[in-house]
Every structure is written in structure tokens, then in C-alpha cells.
Design a protein around this motif. Structure first.
Motif, PDB file in Angstrom:
ATOM      1  N   ALA A   1      33.951  47.748  27.456  1.00 56.08           N
ATOM      2  CA  ALA A   1      32.959  47.087  28.947  1.00 56.08           C
ATOM      3  C   ALA A   1      32.577  48.632  29.501  1.00 56.08           C
ATOM      4  CB  ALA A   1      33.675  46.203  29.543  1.00 56.08           C
ATOM      5  N   LYS A   2      31.680  48.585  30.272  1.00 59.03           N
ATOM      6  CA  LYS A   2      31.305  49.364  31.358  1.00 59.03           C
ATOM      7  C   LYS A   2      31.267  48.879  32.618  1.00 59.03           C
ATOM      8  CE  LYS A   2      28.735  52.781  28.278  1.00 59.03           C
ATOM      9  NZ  LYS A   2      27.554  53.537  28.185  1.00 59.03           N
ATOM     10  N   VAL A   3      31.520  49.578  33.542  1.00 59.72           N
ATOM     11  CA  VAL A   3      31.531  49.210  35.123  1.00 59.72           C
ATOM     12  C   VAL A   3      30.167  49.241  35.535  1.00 59.72           C
ATOM     13  CG1 VAL A   3      32.081  49.829  37.236  1.00 59.72           C
ATOM     14  CG2 VAL A   3      33.807  50.181  35.463  1.00 59.72           C
ATOM     15  N   THR A   4      29.532  48.279  35.974  1.00 58.31           N
ATOM     16  CA  THR A   4      28.271  48.007  36.309  1.00 58.31           C
ATOM     17  C   THR A   4      27.854  48.091  37.650  1.00 58.31           C
ATOM     18  OG1 THR A   4      28.166  45.760  35.946  1.00 58.31           O
ATOM     19  CG2 THR A   4      27.351  47.088  34.254  1.00 58.31           C
ATOM     20  N   GLU A   5      29.136  47.481  38.739  1.00 58.66           N
ATOM     21  CA  GLU A   5      28.959  47.319  40.071  1.00 58.66           C
ATOM     22  C   GLU A   5      30.251  47.834  40.607  1.00 58.66           C
ATOM     23  OE1 GLU A   5      27.531  43.651  41.367  1.00 58.66           O
ATOM     24  OE2 GLU A   5      25.927  43.586  39.886  1.00 58.66           O
ATOM     25  N   VAL A   6      30.248  48.477  41.615  1.00 55.37           N
ATOM     26  CA  VAL A   6      31.514  49.017  42.419  1.00 55.37           C
ATOM     27  C   VAL A   6      31.046  48.794  43.899  1.00 55.37           C
ATOM     28  CG1 VAL A   6      33.141  50.743  43.019  1.00 55.37           C
ATOM     29  CG2 VAL A   6      32.109  50.713  40.623  1.00 55.37           C
ATOM     30  N   ALA A   7      31.810  47.907  44.738  1.00 52.75           N
ATOM     31  CA  ALA A   7      31.643  47.533  45.853  1.00 52.75           C
ATOM     32  C   ALA A   7      31.964  48.757  46.912  1.00 52.75           C
ATOM     33  CB  ALA A   7      32.343  46.113  46.420  1.00 52.75           C
ATOM     34  N   PRO A   8      31.072  48.842  47.702  1.00 52.83           N
ATOM     35  CA  PRO A   8      31.377  50.219  48.865  1.00 52.83           C
ATOM     36  C   PRO A   8      32.339  49.642  50.051  1.00 52.83           C
ATOM     37  CG  PRO A   8      29.243  49.070  49.349  1.00 52.83           C
ATOM     38  CD  PRO A   8      29.674  48.246  48.103  1.00 52.83           C
TER      39      PRO A   8
ATOM     40  N   PHE B   1      44.377  45.606  35.091  1.00 58.04           N
ATOM     41  CA  PHE B   1      43.963  44.690  36.156  1.00 58.04           C
ATOM     42  C   PHE B   1      43.492  43.135  35.740  1.00 58.04           C
ATOM     43  CE2 PHE B   1      43.561  48.641  38.040  1.00 58.04           C
ATOM     44  CZ  PHE B   1      44.417  48.943  39.244  1.00 58.04           C
ATOM     45  N   SER B   2      43.866  42.076  36.572  1.00 57.11           N
ATOM     46  CA  SER B   2      43.287  40.941  35.993  1.00 57.11           C
ATOM     47  C   SER B   2      41.873  40.763  36.610  1.00 57.11           C
ATOM     48  CB  SER B   2      44.270  39.743  36.264  1.00 57.11           C
ATOM     49  OG  SER B   2      45.590  40.185  35.894  1.00 57.11           O
ATOM     50  N   GLY B   3      41.155  40.032  35.812  1.00 56.48           N
ATOM     51  CA  GLY B   3      39.838  39.507  36.170  1.00 56.48           C
ATOM     52  C   GLY B   3      39.351  38.214  35.411  1.00 56.48           C
ATOM     53  N   THR B   4      38.025  37.839  35.835  1.00 54.30           N
ATOM     54  CA  THR B   4      37.529  36.662  35.119  1.00 54.30           C
ATOM     55  C   THR B   4      36.214  36.927  34.572  1.00 54.30           C
ATOM     56  OG1 THR B   4      38.517  35.398  37.092  1.00 54.30           O
ATOM     57  CG2 THR B   4      36.971  34.202  35.837  1.00 54.30           C
ATOM     58  N   ALA B   5      35.975  36.185  33.286  1.00 54.82           N
ATOM     59  CA  ALA B   5      34.730  36.374  32.442  1.00 54.82           C
ATOM     60  C   ALA B   5      33.604  35.407  33.156  1.00 54.82           C
ATOM     61  CB  ALA B   5      34.930  36.092  31.054  1.00 54.82           C
TER      62      ALA B   5
ATOM     63  N   TYR C   1      38.659  45.743  46.670  1.00 59.40           N
ATOM     64  CA  TYR C   1      37.144  46.032  46.315  1.00 59.40           C
ATOM     65  C   TYR C   1      36.424  45.408  45.127  1.00 59.40           C
ATOM     66  CZ  TYR C   1      38.002  49.445  49.803  1.00 59.40           C
ATOM     67  OH  TYR C   1      38.059  50.453  50.918  1.00 59.40           O
ATOM     68  N   PRO C   2      35.624  44.418  45.259  1.00 59.42           N
ATOM     69  CA  PRO C   2      35.002  43.859  43.873  1.00 59.42           C
ATOM     70  C   PRO C   2      34.618  44.735  43.026  1.00 59.42           C
ATOM     71  CG  PRO C   2      34.272  42.653  46.140  1.00 59.42           C
ATOM     72  CD  PRO C   2      35.001  44.017  46.593  1.00 59.42           C
ATOM     73  N   VAL C   3      34.830  44.734  41.914  1.00 59.95           N
ATOM     74  CA  VAL C   3      33.979  45.570  40.647  1.00 59.95           C
ATOM     75  C   VAL C   3      33.805  44.443  39.543  1.00 59.95           C
ATOM     76  CG1 VAL C   3      34.578  46.999  38.927  1.00 59.95           C
ATOM     77  CG2 VAL C   3      35.640  47.506  41.229  1.00 59.95           C
ATOM     78  N   ARG C   4      32.434  44.895  38.923  1.00 59.28           N
ATOM     79  CA  ARG C   4      32.031  44.050  37.804  1.00 59.28           C
ATOM     80  C   ARG C   4      32.031  45.075  36.422  1.00 59.28           C
ATOM     81  NH1 ARG C   4      27.400  39.797  40.013  1.00 59.28           N
ATOM     82  NH2 ARG C   4      28.802  38.429  41.284  1.00 59.28           N
ATOM     83  N   ALA C   5      32.101  44.633  35.354  1.00 59.14           N
ATOM     84  CA  ALA C   5      32.327  45.478  34.163  1.00 59.14           C
ATOM     85  C   ALA C   5      31.338  44.487  33.261  1.00 59.14           C
ATOM     86  CB  ALA C   5      33.468  45.640  33.794  1.00 59.14           C
ATOM     87  N   THR C   6      30.560  44.986  32.393  1.00 60.40           N
ATOM     88  CA  THR C   6      29.723  44.093  31.392  1.00 60.40           C
ATOM     89  C   THR C   6      30.498  44.595  30.071  1.00 60.40           C
ATOM     90  OG1 THR C   6      27.770  44.292  32.803  1.00 60.40           O
ATOM     91  CG2 THR C   6      27.492  43.898  30.342  1.00 60.40           C
TER      92      THR C   6
ATOM     93  N   LEU D   1      36.309  41.455  38.952  1.00 60.46           N
ATOM     94  CA  LEU D   1      37.685  41.529  39.250  1.00 60.46           C
ATOM     95  C   LEU D   1      38.071  42.377  40.706  1.00 60.46           C
ATOM     96  CD1 LEU D   1      39.157  44.745  37.395  1.00 60.46           C
ATOM     97  CD2 LEU D   1      36.926  43.898  36.846  1.00 60.46           C
ATOM     98  N   GLY D   2      39.128  42.471  41.285  1.00 58.44           N
ATOM     99  CA  GLY D   2      39.009  43.389  42.501  1.00 58.44           C
ATOM    100  C   GLY D   2      40.338  44.053  42.185  1.00 58.44           C
ATOM    101  N   LEU D   3      39.827  45.813  42.594  1.00 60.15           N
ATOM    102  CA  LEU D   3      40.829  46.694  42.753  1.00 60.15           C
ATOM    103  C   LEU D   3      41.308  47.093  44.191  1.00 60.15           C
ATOM    104  CD1 LEU D   3      38.812  48.759  40.293  1.00 60.15           C
ATOM    105  CD2 LEU D   3      40.510  47.161  39.768  1.00 60.15           C
ATOM    106  N   PRO D   4      42.581  47.460  44.168  1.00 61.45           N
ATOM    107  CA  PRO D   4      43.005  48.251  45.196  1.00 61.45           C
ATOM    108  C   PRO D   4      42.522  49.590  46.051  1.00 61.45           C
ATOM    109  CG  PRO D   4      44.694  48.342  43.504  1.00 61.45           C
ATOM    110  CD  PRO D   4      43.689  47.585  42.916  1.00 61.45           C
TER     111      PRO D   4
END
Length: 361
Positions: free
Chosen positions: A238-245, A50-54, A254-259, A208-211
């Protein structure tokens, strides 16, 4: 004679058309974009990208807390700043005038308080000698108390006006790098108006956003692989640090962040990133190949898939007969016709032709 002349002119005109037609450029061939997937074992890796932005993990909008004209602006793009460093200053004319007025009020209040105190001491002495009444003594006490409260109020006013002057300065709240500047010297700005952006975080995050089809397979702490088109031949962990509920109404994802675990100076805020998630269960069955159900077609000769044959800068699809076995959650089991690692088309089978040139997507 006229007929011969007209015939000659007609032939000459036709020749010119033919010669012009020969100079026309050949039209570029349209190559159909095709999605593909590598053939793997049952239960093995199921990678989705999936595409994301740093971006840095801490982004601060810098602004003045009062309005005015910028007289000093010591910021430039990419500048490294230290916490507490002076970055900008306003003219502060109104704030300074108000401060001077508050000083005058404080001095007046102090004078009135001193006068009331002297008067109270005089009345107390007379009262103790019996030369004045209790009511005069109480009036003197109340007068001093009011003067004292006025002095305290004026003193707080001076502190407030001093803060107003300080609001005309910008100091770096953290160590960081100036990422954006939206104001210039001599510009009249309003209180709270962002004039620059400070990237002060030490970690680099990928947003990034996941379906909804995959979001339940993502958890905090999950490891992912990140690569950037601007940093070729380099993959970062990288590791996933946030997963929007909840879903973002603007993007329906669903917004997701990976560090990024191993950050690099080459990764800069705003870079486009590709984030690869492994949704496999890692309990592979080395004896069973599997392909997605939508990658298998059927005609009068039986089941088939389209193999991707790459040759230099071009790719072709080849119709490959296969035999299928059981249907699993991962797709059809392939009993013959394919080997692990081969690439097959996974979409648009009904519009592909055997031997057709395509563009991989």
C-alpha cells in the motif's frame, strides 16, 4: 461411647472435605504479556505496526430528497448496482397533489395570457384606426405583460413540483455495492435520512491514526505493508495517500490513509488491518548490532537483556549478559552477547524473572 461416635463422624466429614478438594480444577496459569523486538544492525529497518480499518475510497450515503412512505425498495446487502439504476421510491402523495395543482395554475395562467393577448391585438387595431386612446392601448399592453409573467411563473412552478416528485426516487449515483441498509418498505422517512450506504470506489483504503512520535516520519507516497487477521498468510502493498496536518481531538492521533496497491476481493470494507511502517534509514552498518535503550537492564553482574526462547505454544525469557558500546539514536550498540535475529523483551524488565514463561504481544 458417645465420644467414639462423635470422633467417627468428625473423621468421616474430614474425609469428605479431602475428597471434594481433590476434585477441584487446577487454576489456569497466568502468563505475563511481553513486548519484543528482533535484534538488528545499526541503521537498519525499524518497523512499527499500527491498527487500521479497511474501507473503499468512495462511500455514498443514499437518501431521498423528500419525505414520505417507502413503497419500493430494490436493495439488498452485497448487491452490485449500476449507475442510474432505480433503487427506491416513495408514495409521493403530497408531491403529486402539489404537481396537479401547479398544472391547474399553469393552465389558468395560459388562458389568461391568451385572453390578454387577444385583447391587446383588438386594442392595437382600434388604436391604429384612432378609435381608442393611447392610455387604453398602454393598459392592454401592461395587462398582457402581467399575464405573460404569471404564465412563466406558473411554468416554473410546474418544473419545481416535477422535481419534487423526482426527489421521491433514489437512483444509483455510481456503480458500486450496497454495503448497508437502514430502512424497509412501508417505513415513513424524512428528507435527507440515510437509508443505505453505497461503496462505489474502485480502490481500497486503510484508515488509521498515528501518534505524534512517528507522524513526522510519514510522507505521501511512502510504501507500507498491510495484512489482515481474516486473510492469513497474505501481505499487501500500500501507499500513503493522505497525512493529516493536525491531530484529531477525539483520538489524539493524526489521521492517515493508505491505498492498497494490489487490491483483492477478499479485502472487504470494515476489516481490521495491521499497517507496518518502516522508519529505518536503510544505511545499515553490518558490523554493529543495536537494541533499544529500554531493552537493556543492569544489575550487580553488569548489563543484560531478556532473550525470548520460543518452544511450541509457550515462550520463556532468559537473562542474557551483554556488553554495550556507543549510544546512538537507535539505541545501544551491542559488542557481545547477541546475534542478529534474536528476539528480546523491550518492556517491563524490572518485573521479569529468568526462566519465566510469558505470552508474546
Amino acid at each position: 461411647m458417645k465420644f467414639i461416635l462423635k470422633l467417627s463422624l468428625l473423621c468421616l466429614f474430614a474425609g469428605m472435605l479431602l475428597s471434594c478438594g481433590g476434585e477441584q480444577k487446577k487454576e489456569e496459569k497466568f502468563l505475563r504479556p511481553v513486548k519484543f523486538e528482533e535484534v538488528g544492525f545499526l541503521g537498519g529497518e525499524r518497523m512499527r505496526t499500527f491498527s487500521g480499518t479497511a474501507r473503499t475510497d468512495k462511500i455514498i450515503n443514499l437518501s431521498f430528497r423528500s419525505s414520505g412512505i417507502i413503497t419500493q425498495f430494490d436493495m439488498r446487502l452485497g448487491q452490485k448496482v449500476k449507475k442510474g439504476q432505480l433503487l427506491g421510491k416513495l408514495d409521493n402523495v403530497q408531491a403529486r397533489l402539489a404537481y396537479e395543482q401547479s398544472i391547474t395554475q399553469l393552465n389558468s395562467a395560459a388562458s389568461q395570457m391568451n385572453t390578454s393577448k387577444l385583447n391587446l391585438n383588438r386594442i392595437r387595431s382600434l388604436y391604429e384606426k384612432g378609435s381608442t386612446s393611447l392610455s387604453d392601448f398602454e393598459a392592454a399592453k401592461n395587462s398582457f405583460k402581467n399575464a405573460e409573467e404569471s404564465y412563466k411563473s406558473a411554468k416554473r412552478g410546474v418544473e419545481i413540483q416535477q422535481d419534487q416528485i423526482n426527489y421521491g426516487y433514489i437512483y444509483a449515483p455510481e456503480d458500486g455495492i450496497i454495503a448497508s441498509i437502514t430502512a424497509e418498505v412501508d417505513e415513513n422517512i424524512q428528507a435527507g435520512q440515510a437509508v443505505a450506504i453505497l461503496n462505489s470506489g474502485t480502490d481500497m483504503e486503510i484508515s488509521l491514526g498515528l501518534p505524534e512520535s512517528v507522524i513526522n516520519g510519514v510522507q505521501e507516497g511512502m510504501e507500507v505493508a498491510v495484512d489482515f487477521s481474516s486473510i492469513p498468510n497474505k501481505t499487501f502493498k500500500a501507499k500513503v495517500t493522505e497525512v493529516a496536518p493536525a491531530v484529531d481531538a477525539n483520538t489524539a492521533t493524526y489521521p492517515v490513509r493508505a491505498t492498497v496497491v494490489d487490491p483483492n476481493e477478499a479485502i472487504k470494507s470494515g476489516m481490521a488491518a495491521n499497517v507496518a511502517f518502516d522508519f529505518g534509514n536503510h544505511e545499515t552498518n553490518e558490523n554493529k548490532l543495536v537494541v533499544p535503550t529500554h531493552a537493556v537492564g543492569e544489575d550487580s553482574n553488569g548489563r543484560f537483556v531478556f532473550l525470548i526462547e520460543e518452544g511450541g505454544e509457550t515462550a520463556k525469557v532468559k537473562k542474557q549478559p551483554v556488553e554495550i558500546g556507543d549510544l546512538s539514536a537507535d539505541g545501544f550498540e551491542i559488542t557481545s552477547g547477541l546475534t542478529r535475529g534474536q528476539k528480546i523483551a523491550t518492556a517491563g524488565l524490572q518485573t521479569l524473572l529468568d526462566g519465566q514463561e510469558v505470552k508474546l504481544q
